[in-house]
Design a protein around this motif. Structure first.
Motif, PDB file in Angstrom:
ATOM      1  N   ASP A 324       0.818  -1.204   0.000  1.00 50.78           N
ATOM      2  CA  ASP A 324       0.000   0.000   0.000  1.00 50.78           C
ATOM      3  C   ASP A 324       0.859   1.265   0.000  1.00 50.78           C
ATOM      4  O   ASP A 324       0.553   2.235   0.697  1.00 50.78           O
ATOM      5  CB  ASP A 324      -0.942  -0.010   1.204  1.00 50.78           C
ATOM      6  CG  ASP A 324      -2.171   0.882   0.985  1.00 50.78           C
ATOM      7  OD1 ASP A 324      -2.462   1.214  -0.177  1.00 50.78           O
ATOM      8  OD2 ASP A 324      -2.830   1.241   1.977  1.00 50.78           O
ATOM      9  N   CYS A 325       1.944   1.229  -0.794  1.00 50.42           N
ATOM     10  CA  CYS A 325       2.838   2.387  -0.868  1.00 50.42           C
ATOM     11  C   CYS A 325       3.180   2.703  -2.323  1.00 50.42           C
ATOM     12  O   CYS A 325       3.068   1.840  -3.200  1.00 50.42           O
ATOM     13  CB  CYS A 325       4.131   2.136  -0.084  1.00 50.42           C
ATOM     14  SG  CYS A 325       3.923   2.236   1.713  1.00 50.42           S
ATOM     15  N   VAL A 326       3.590   3.933  -2.557  1.00 49.35           N
ATOM     16  CA  VAL A 326       3.980   4.397  -3.889  1.00 49.35           C
ATOM     17  C   VAL A 326       5.372   5.018  -3.790  1.00 49.35           C
ATOM     18  O   VAL A 326       5.611   5.901  -2.948  1.00 49.35           O
ATOM     19  CB  VAL A 326       2.991   5.440  -4.438  1.00 49.35           C
ATOM     20  CG1 VAL A 326       3.416   5.893  -5.838  1.00 49.35           C
ATOM     21  CG2 VAL A 326       1.565   4.880  -4.466  1.00 49.35           C
ATOM     22  N   TYR A 327       6.288   4.548  -4.632  1.00 50.68           N
ATOM     23  CA  TYR A 327       7.640   5.096  -4.677  1.00 50.68           C
ATOM     24  C   TYR A 327       7.760   6.028  -5.887  1.00 50.68           C
ATOM     25  O   TYR A 327       7.288   5.705  -6.980  1.00 50.68           O
ATOM     26  CB  TYR A 327       8.675   3.977  -4.812  1.00 50.68           C
ATOM     27  CG  TYR A 327       8.862   3.143  -3.557  1.00 50.68           C
ATOM     28  CD1 TYR A 327       9.965   3.337  -2.730  1.00 50.68           C
ATOM     29  CD2 TYR A 327       7.949   2.147  -3.214  1.00 50.68           C
ATOM     30  CE1 TYR A 327      10.152   2.576  -1.601  1.00 50.68           C
ATOM     31  CE2 TYR A 327       8.116   1.384  -2.070  1.00 50.68           C
ATOM     32  CZ  TYR A 327       9.230   1.598  -1.269  1.00 50.68           C
ATOM     33  OH  TYR A 327       9.406   0.829  -0.142  1.00 50.68           O
ATOM     34  N   PHE A 328       8.429   7.162  -5.691  1.00 54.54           N
ATOM     35  CA  PHE A 328       8.648   8.105  -6.793  1.00 54.54           C
ATOM     36  C   PHE A 328       9.962   8.838  -6.550  1.00 54.54           C
ATOM     37  O   PHE A 328      10.571   8.744  -5.479  1.00 54.54           O
ATOM     38  CB  PHE A 328       7.484   9.095  -6.924  1.00 54.54           C
ATOM     39  CG  PHE A 328       7.292   9.986  -5.719  1.00 54.54           C
ATOM     40  CD1 PHE A 328       7.881  11.253  -5.669  1.00 54.54           C
ATOM     41  CD2 PHE A 328       6.511   9.575  -4.644  1.00 54.54           C
ATOM     42  CE1 PHE A 328       7.709  12.075  -4.567  1.00 54.54           C
ATOM     43  CE2 PHE A 328       6.329  10.394  -3.536  1.00 54.54           C
ATOM     44  CZ  PHE A 328       6.928  11.649  -3.501  1.00 54.54           C
ATOM     45  N   MET A 329      10.408   9.574  -7.565  1.00 53.95           N
ATOM     46  CA  MET A 329      11.656  10.327  -7.493  1.00 53.95           C
ATOM     47  C   MET A 329      11.361  11.805  -7.207  1.00 53.95           C
ATOM     48  O   MET A 329      10.449  12.386  -7.789  1.00 53.95           O
ATOM     49  CB  MET A 329      12.435  10.226  -8.811  1.00 53.95           C
ATOM     50  CG  MET A 329      12.826   8.822  -9.213  1.00 53.95           C
ATOM     51  SD  MET A 329      14.164   8.176  -8.216  1.00 53.95           S
ATOM     52  CE  MET A 329      14.574   6.689  -9.171  1.00 53.95           C
ATOM     53  N   HIS A 330      12.160  12.387  -6.330  1.00 51.79           N
ATOM     54  CA  HIS A 330      12.097  13.829  -6.071  1.00 51.79           C
ATOM     55  C   HIS A 330      13.417  14.449  -6.505  1.00 51.79           C
ATOM     56  O   HIS A 330      14.497  13.939  -6.197  1.00 51.79           O
ATOM     57  CB  HIS A 330      11.871  14.097  -4.582  1.00 51.79           C
ATOM     58  CG  HIS A 330      12.112  15.520  -4.173  1.00 51.79           C
ATOM     59  ND1 HIS A 330      11.342  16.565  -4.625  1.00 51.79           N
ATOM     60  CD2 HIS A 330      13.045  16.074  -3.353  1.00 51.79           C
ATOM     61  CE1 HIS A 330      11.785  17.696  -4.095  1.00 51.79           C
ATOM     62  NE2 HIS A 330      12.828  17.427  -3.321  1.00 51.79           N
ATOM     63  N   GLU A 331      13.316  15.538  -7.244  1.00 55.43           N
ATOM     64  CA  GLU A 331      14.497  16.235  -7.747  1.00 55.43           C
ATOM     65  C   GLU A 331      14.550  17.631  -7.154  1.00 55.43           C
ATOM     66  O   GLU A 331      13.566  18.366  -7.178  1.00 55.43           O
ATOM     67  CB  GLU A 331      14.457  16.308  -9.268  1.00 55.43           C
ATOM     68  CG  GLU A 331      15.637  17.032  -9.890  1.00 55.43           C
ATOM     69  CD  GLU A 331      15.539  17.074 -11.402  1.00 55.43           C
ATOM     70  OE1 GLU A 331      15.421  18.196 -11.947  1.00 55.43           O
ATOM     71  OE2 GLU A 331      15.551  15.995 -12.032  1.00 55.43           O
ATOM     72  N   LYS A 332      15.704  17.977  -6.601  1.00 55.23           N
ATOM     73  CA  LYS A 332      15.889  19.297  -6.003  1.00 55.23           C
ATOM     74  C   LYS A 332      17.072  19.987  -6.665  1.00 55.23           C
ATOM     75  O   LYS A 332      18.160  19.427  -6.756  1.00 55.23           O
ATOM     76  CB  LYS A 332      16.132  19.169  -4.496  1.00 55.23           C
ATOM     77  CG  LYS A 332      16.327  20.500  -3.785  1.00 55.23           C
ATOM     78  CD  LYS A 332      16.544  20.295  -2.298  1.00 55.23           C
ATOM     79  CE  LYS A 332      16.741  21.633  -1.577  1.00 55.23           C
ATOM     80  NZ  LYS A 332      16.974  21.432  -0.132  1.00 55.23           N
ATOM     81  N   ARG A 333      16.845  21.199  -7.122  1.00 56.53           N
ATOM     82  CA  ARG A 333      17.915  21.986  -7.745  1.00 56.53           C
ATOM     83  C   ARG A 333      18.250  23.167  -6.835  1.00 56.53           C
ATOM     84  O   ARG A 333      17.364  23.770  -6.238  1.00 56.53           O
ATOM     85  CB  ARG A 333      17.498  22.492  -9.124  1.00 56.53           C
ATOM     86  CG  ARG A 333      17.239  21.378 -10.134  1.00 56.53           C
ATOM     87  CD  ARG A 333      16.757  21.942 -11.455  1.00 56.53           C
ATOM     88  NE  ARG A 333      16.493  20.897 -12.419  1.00 56.53           N
ATOM     89  CZ  ARG A 333      17.373  20.424 -13.279  1.00 56.53           C
ATOM     90  NH1 ARG A 333      18.613  20.923 -13.276  1.00 56.53           N
ATOM     91  NH2 ARG A 333      17.060  19.475 -14.132  1.00 56.53           N
ATOM     92  N   THR A 334      19.527  23.493  -6.776  1.00 56.69           N
ATOM     93  CA  THR A 334      19.966  24.646  -5.997  1.00 56.69           C
ATOM     94  C   THR A 334      20.679  25.624  -6.909  1.00 56.69           C
ATOM     95  O   THR A 334      21.550  25.244  -7.692  1.00 56.69           O
ATOM     96  CB  THR A 334      20.915  24.216  -4.862  1.00 56.69           C
ATOM     97  OG1 THR A 334      22.055  23.561  -5.424  1.00 56.69           O
ATOM     98  CG2 THR A 334      20.216  23.255  -3.901  1.00 56.69           C
ATOM     99  N   TRP A 335      20.298  26.890  -6.827  1.00 54.29           N
ATOM    100  CA  TRP A 335      20.893  27.917  -7.680  1.00 54.29           C
ATOM    101  C   TRP A 335      22.277  28.314  -7.188  1.00 54.29           C
ATOM    102  O   TRP A 335      23.122  28.762  -7.957  1.00 54.29           O
ATOM    103  CB  TRP A 335      19.987  29.146  -7.721  1.00 54.29           C
ATOM    104  CG  TRP A 335      18.675  28.868  -8.358  1.00 54.29           C
ATOM    105  CD1 TRP A 335      17.469  28.756  -7.737  1.00 54.29           C
ATOM    106  CD2 TRP A 335      18.430  28.622  -9.743  1.00 54.29           C
ATOM    107  NE1 TRP A 335      16.481  28.456  -8.643  1.00 54.29           N
ATOM    108  CE2 TRP A 335      17.050  28.377  -9.900  1.00 54.29           C
ATOM    109  CE3 TRP A 335      19.240  28.584 -10.877  1.00 54.29           C
ATOM    110  CZ2 TRP A 335      16.455  28.116 -11.111  1.00 54.29           C
ATOM    111  CZ3 TRP A 335      18.647  28.320 -12.105  1.00 54.29           C
ATOM    112  CH2 TRP A 335      17.274  28.096 -12.209  1.00 54.29           C
ATOM    113  N   LEU A 336      22.524  28.111  -5.906  1.00 54.03           N
ATOM    114  CA  LEU A 336      23.793  28.566  -5.342  1.00 54.03           C
ATOM    115  C   LEU A 336      24.984  27.828  -5.945  1.00 54.03           C
ATOM    116  O   LEU A 336      25.971  28.436  -6.366  1.00 54.03           O
ATOM    117  CB  LEU A 336      23.778  28.405  -3.822  1.00 54.03           C
ATOM    118  CG  LEU A 336      25.027  28.894  -3.082  1.00 54.03           C
ATOM    119  CD1 LEU A 336      25.202  30.391  -3.302  1.00 54.03           C
ATOM    120  CD2 LEU A 336      24.908  28.586  -1.592  1.00 54.03           C
ATOM    121  N   ASP A 337      24.887  26.497  -6.005  1.00 56.75           N
ATOM    122  CA  ASP A 337      25.994  25.715  -6.557  1.00 56.75           C
ATOM    123  C   ASP A 337      25.615  24.999  -7.849  1.00 56.75           C
ATOM    124  O   ASP A 337      26.342  24.126  -8.312  1.00 56.75           O
ATOM    125  CB  ASP A 337      26.492  24.687  -5.536  1.00 56.75           C
ATOM    126  CG  ASP A 337      25.386  23.723  -5.096  1.00 56.75           C
ATOM    127  OD1 ASP A 337      24.249  23.881  -5.572  1.00 56.75           O
ATOM    128  OD2 ASP A 337      25.665  22.843  -4.264  1.00 56.75           O
TER     129      ASP A 337
END
Length: 377
Positions: A324-337
């Motif tokens: 009863d779970c769902v796996y997905f990808m999270h993408e985080k971008r940082t402008w500093l580096d």
């Protein structure tokens, strides 16, 4: 798994090994399958089979317990040459490398079909490739060069559910897509609309989400649009927020749609800031097919990658495949580096929250592959 005690026993003063019974190899045969099903990683399954013949017989390749998929290293440039493939196991935190076939190989963007990757050699020969068994299933040449700018992925069940995998080549520029199965000599083309998004194959039809959140129902044999399903009903908590992802997957004979939203309705700052609305296609034959919201996916574990490719696995608590779970990808971008960070997230349908987040190595995180150890018959 550690080394069995009998393999590294102490030696006596004369340098000879004592005649000590190898307790590991003498375990009752009925216990071995139970132990095997508790292994958390596919690599542990391989090690289990190397202990002795009794352990190998208790762990046939045709009965590998469900495992958390390995994350595939994403490519750098459009056609990055590589002589090997690299995978990251979220269960063990280890990285594995497997040499490719035919010298230098290229991983086509978004290409994965459970145990197979979609690969191309020298930008000409495309095939489904199992990196652990070396099995290759040849695909027809791409219909025209501009499809190299598209996404190749697999939307149908592989041979684990019977039948040959159905491969879809979707153009991100034109909106067209084509499909083929193993043994086909050419792609069957479907002239699509420009607003087509993620798609799934179910019951001889393609179901394709549009930018307007409608769903096109396309006959796979003719390419004709049979009907258009209205958008799914929005829950009160969704408000006017814009979805971050709209995915389709077949699970246990049912077509499931999962729509990902940011909790504040605008943007997500962390992997925990998501929630999902999940729907099931209702098609009883008496009324028009429609999406109905569900609060559970039952004894299923759903996966969606960055490109919208989804699949379903059986639960296995030992491998962190929670029902009863769902796996997905999270993408985080940082402008500093100018950094780009990927996370594997698990959304718990019962609690309505992301309850586990795994930070992925820098070069991983576009898609995943289920390690397959059993070659095709």
């Amino acid at each position: 798994m550690g080394e069995p005690p009998g393999k590294t026993g102490r030696r006596d003063a004369g340098g000879t090994a004592p005649a000590v019974e190898d307790r590991w190899t003498q375990l009752p045969p009925e216990l071995l399958p139970l132990i095997c099903k508790k292994l958390p990683d596919s690599a542990d399954f391989v090690r289990f089979r190397t202990v002795c013949s009794a352990w190998r017989d208790a762990a046939p390749l045709s009965d590998v317990p469900p495992q958390l998929p390995w994350v595939v290293e994403r490519r750098g440039s459009a056609f990055q040459a590589r002589a090997h493939f690299r995978f990251y196991s979220p269960s063990s935190g280890r990285t594995y490398g497997v040499r490719g076939y035919g010298g230098r190989s290229w991983l086509v963007m978004g290409g994965a079909c459970q145990e197979h990757l979609v690969t191309t050699v020298d930008l000409s020969t495309t095939a489904l490739y199992n990196p652990l068994t070396g099995e290759r299933l040849a695909l027809p040449p791409a219909p025209y060069p501009q499809w190299r700018h598209g996404v190749v992925h697999v939307v149908a069940a592989g041979r684990r559910r019977g039948g040959a995998p159905l491969v879809v080549n979707a153009s991100t520029r034109t909106g067209h897509f084509g499909y083929c199965r193993q043994g086909d000599t050419k792609w069957t083309l479907v002239d699509g609309r420009q607003d087509m998004g993620h798609r799934a194959y179910h019951g001889g039809r393609f179901y394709v989400n549009t930018n307007a959140q409608e769903t096109l129902v396309i006959d796979a044999s003719t390419g004709a649009v049979e009907s258009v399903l209205p958008p799914p009903p929005r829950s009160a908590d969704a408000g006017a927020g814009v979805s971050c992802g709209d995915y389709l997957v077949e699970s246990r004979g049912k077509l499931i749609r999962a729509v990902l939203f940011p909790r504040d309705g605008v943007v997500t700052t962390s992997a925990e800031d998501y929630y999902l609305n999940v729907y099931q296609l209702q098609e009883d034959g008496k009324a028009a097919a429609a999406w109905a919201k569900v609060e559970s996916v039952g004894d299923s574990v759903l996966f969606f990658d960055k490109h919208g490719h989804g699949f379903s696995l059986e639960p296995n608590g030992a491998a962190e495949l929670k029902r009863d779970c769902v796996y997905f990808m999270h993408e985080k971008r940082t402008w500093l580096d100018a950094g780009e960070y990927r996370f594997l997230c698990r959304y718990n349908m019962e609690t309505g929250e992301v309850d586990r987040v795994v930070s992925l190595p820098d070069t991983f995180g576009d898609t995943w592959v289920v390690p397959g150890l059993c070659p095709s018959e």
